[in-house]
Design an enzyme around this catalytic site. Structure first.
Site, PDB file in Angstrom:
ATOM      1  CB  CYS B  33      -0.913   0.034   1.214  1.00 26.27           C
ATOM      2  SG  CYS B  33      -1.979  -1.397   1.338  1.00 26.27           S
ATOM      3  CG  ASP B  35       0.709   4.027   3.862  1.00 28.57           C
ATOM      4  OD1 ASP B  35       0.179   2.913   3.813  1.00 28.57           O
ATOM      5  OD2 ASP B  35       0.155   5.094   3.527  1.00 28.57           O
ATOM      6  CB  CYS B 102      -1.274   9.102   6.871  1.00 29.73           C
ATOM      7  SG  CYS B 102      -0.837   8.767   5.166  1.00 29.73           S
TER       8      CYS B 102
END
Lengths: 371, 148
Positions: B33, B35, B102
């Site tokens: 992905c 991250d 995030c």
């Protein structure tokens, strides 16, 4: 100082273009469809531009249709065909038009193989059009257009090429290259944004795309973008005349960049180095993510681009890099460096001074990197 | 697209690197992905005495990691567990919609590290921490309801 390494996205407008379009932004504002002389002057300017575009790719003026962009040209070329063969790493302006395309594979070198097209054409006799880009927009690899076009011509299948990245960077001869339709865009070779063209070989049927007035031989209505079209004519003439000298300079700069960047540990070049536009390099750095890399470069005054998901605005990294067979995490860590005739040695110096330290800094904070 | 605060944390992240004497480590996200966040904690008498992070990801991933470590440094475990992704977003002055995930990762990384601490103490972390709900193989992004 600043450095601009995103010429595959767009380029600086040339001085010649700026000068040449001036009258059409000021006193020469007539509608080309009007009968009085102010209008006729605009119409004349458009037909001169059409002749320049035709000459640049060895076509006839009445085979050139002006559009608003490379994307529009691509959309138009494909829109009337039911079954199309294309490749996995075409621009979205091709792939997103197609409902059920037959996709040719791309390998790690980033080159479509004629043998794959031959087999796919033989397996799909109902195909009416093949569309393969001339140079890829992310990795700059140049496709064997002449051979691919020949396979289509032999079977009476139309052949379109998206030449948005290649016009002005490599010589193009639509006759020798067996091309029936070709897309190009002015702002990729120092013309204005909002001006493109589609070459349509005489005898190739192409229904009208925008309906209304009789502009563009009755096939693309709408009052012409006179300044943009005049600029396109000037830009293509200038760019094509400079290809050889420009590429000799770009090869030198590219070699310097390539040699220096390959010194960084765990870096790879994406796509073949030799069958490639002179202005393009595309690397992947293990352990780091592309958007973070671009932001760091930007903080150092350097503009470049990446195929990471974060920069594409989607969840997946670039479909081009995935088509080459790159794992997602390597595709996320890609960096595209694209130059132009305006790229200076000082810009290259800045890139090579800053990039290694930035890669090291991001790797130092990456859990995927173990030093 | 990023606030000044995000850019500050990205340009000069706090608490970066490995914590040599960490007694708890949490890692969330996956490379596919784009991250991964890893949080290191040194917990003494129920207090987070020291904290650091390592993150593979975009500017927002690095900034949310940095800000999350600042927010819980010196806090006790109970307070650290209350850290929500919304607090992280607010502290950064907002995040673009596509980057909100995030902040979710940052919250999850803190929780994963504290869960690791409990496990190492012989305590079942599920008594205190709800397991991270998100499939590790699913990439979170705009349109996904990753924050609920």
């Amino acid at each position: 100082m600043n450095a601009y390494f995103d010429n595959a996205a767009t380029t600086k407008v040339s001085e010649k273009v700026i000068k040449g379009i001036q009258p059409y932004l000021t006193e020469q504002y007539g509608n080309p469809s009007s009968v009085y002389s102010l209008g006729r002057e605009s119409a004349k300017a458009i037909s001169e531009a059409r002749a320049k575009v035709a000459k640049a790719i060895n076509a006839e003026p009445n085979e050139i249709y002006f559009t608003g962009s490379g994307s529009e040209s691509n959309n138009w070329a494909l829109h009337s065909h039911q079954k199309i063969i294309t490749s996995e790493f075409e621009h979205h302006a091709v792939l997103h038009v197609l409902k059920e395309p037959v996709l040719l594979p791309v390998y790690s070198d980033g080159i479509v193989k004629p043998i794959d097209l031959e087999k796919t054409l033989n397996d799909n006799p109902d195909v009416t059009l093949v569309s393969i880009m001339h140079a890829n927009n992310e990795i700059g690899t140049i496709q064997p257009i002449t051979e691919l076009g020949k396979l289509c011509r032999e079977r009476g299948v139309f052949f379109h090429t998206d030449a948005v990245q290649s016009v002005g960077n490599v010589p193009i001869d639509v006759k020798a290259m067996n091309v029936d339709l070709l897309s190009l865009s002015a702002h990729k070779f120092h013309g204005l944004k909002g001006a493109g063209a589609l070459y349509v070989r005489k005898g190739v049927k192409l229904p009208a795309f925008i309906h209304g007035g009789a502009q563009e031989f009755g096939r693309r209505a709408g009052t012409e973008n006179v300044a943009g079209i005049v600029g396109l004519g000037i830009a293509i003439e200038e760019a094509v005349s400079e290809i050889e000298d420009k590429n000799a300079e770009l090869f030198k700069k590219r070699e310097r960049i390539y040699d220096a960047i390959m010194q960084i540990p765990k870096v790879q070049l994406n796509g073949d180095l030799h069958n490639r536009l002179a202005n393009n390099l595309n690397f992947s750095f293990e352990g780091i993510e592309g958007e973070a890399l671009l932001l760091q470069l930007d903080m150092s005054g350097i503009a470049a681009s990446s195929g990471s998901a974060c920069t594409s605005g989607s969840l997946d990294p670039s479909h081009v890099l995935l088509a080459l067979g790159l794992p997602h995490e390597i595709a996320h860590g890609s960096l595209r460096i694209s130059m132009s005739k305006y790229t200076t040695d000082a810009e290259v110096d800045l890139l090579l001074e800053k990039l290694p330290a930035i890669v090291e800094k991001l790797r130092a904070m990456s859990p995927l990197w173990n030093g | 697209m990023y606030t000044e605060k995000v850019m500050q944390h990205f340009a000069d992240p706090k608490n970066v690197g490995e914590l040599k004497d960490a007694n708890a480590i949490g890692e969330v996200g996956n490379a596919k992905c784009g991250d991964i966040m890893k949080i290191y904690l040194k917990i003494v008498d129920g207090i987070i005495e020291d904290i650091s992070f390592k993150t593979f990801g975009c500017g927002a991933a690095i900034a949310t990691s940095s800000v999350a470590t600042e927010l819980i440094k010196g806090k006790n475990i109970e307070d650290a567990l209350k850290l929500s992704n919304k607090t992280v977003v607010d502290e950064l002055g907002g995040l673009p919609p596509a980057k909100v995930h995030c902040s979710v990762l940052a919250e999850q990384a803190v929780k994963a590290a504290i869960a690791d601490y409990y496990t190492r103490q012989g305590i079942d972390p599920s008594l205190f921490i709800k397991a991270n709900e998100h499939d590790e193989h699913h990439c979170c992004g705009e349109g996904d309801n990753c924050s609920s």
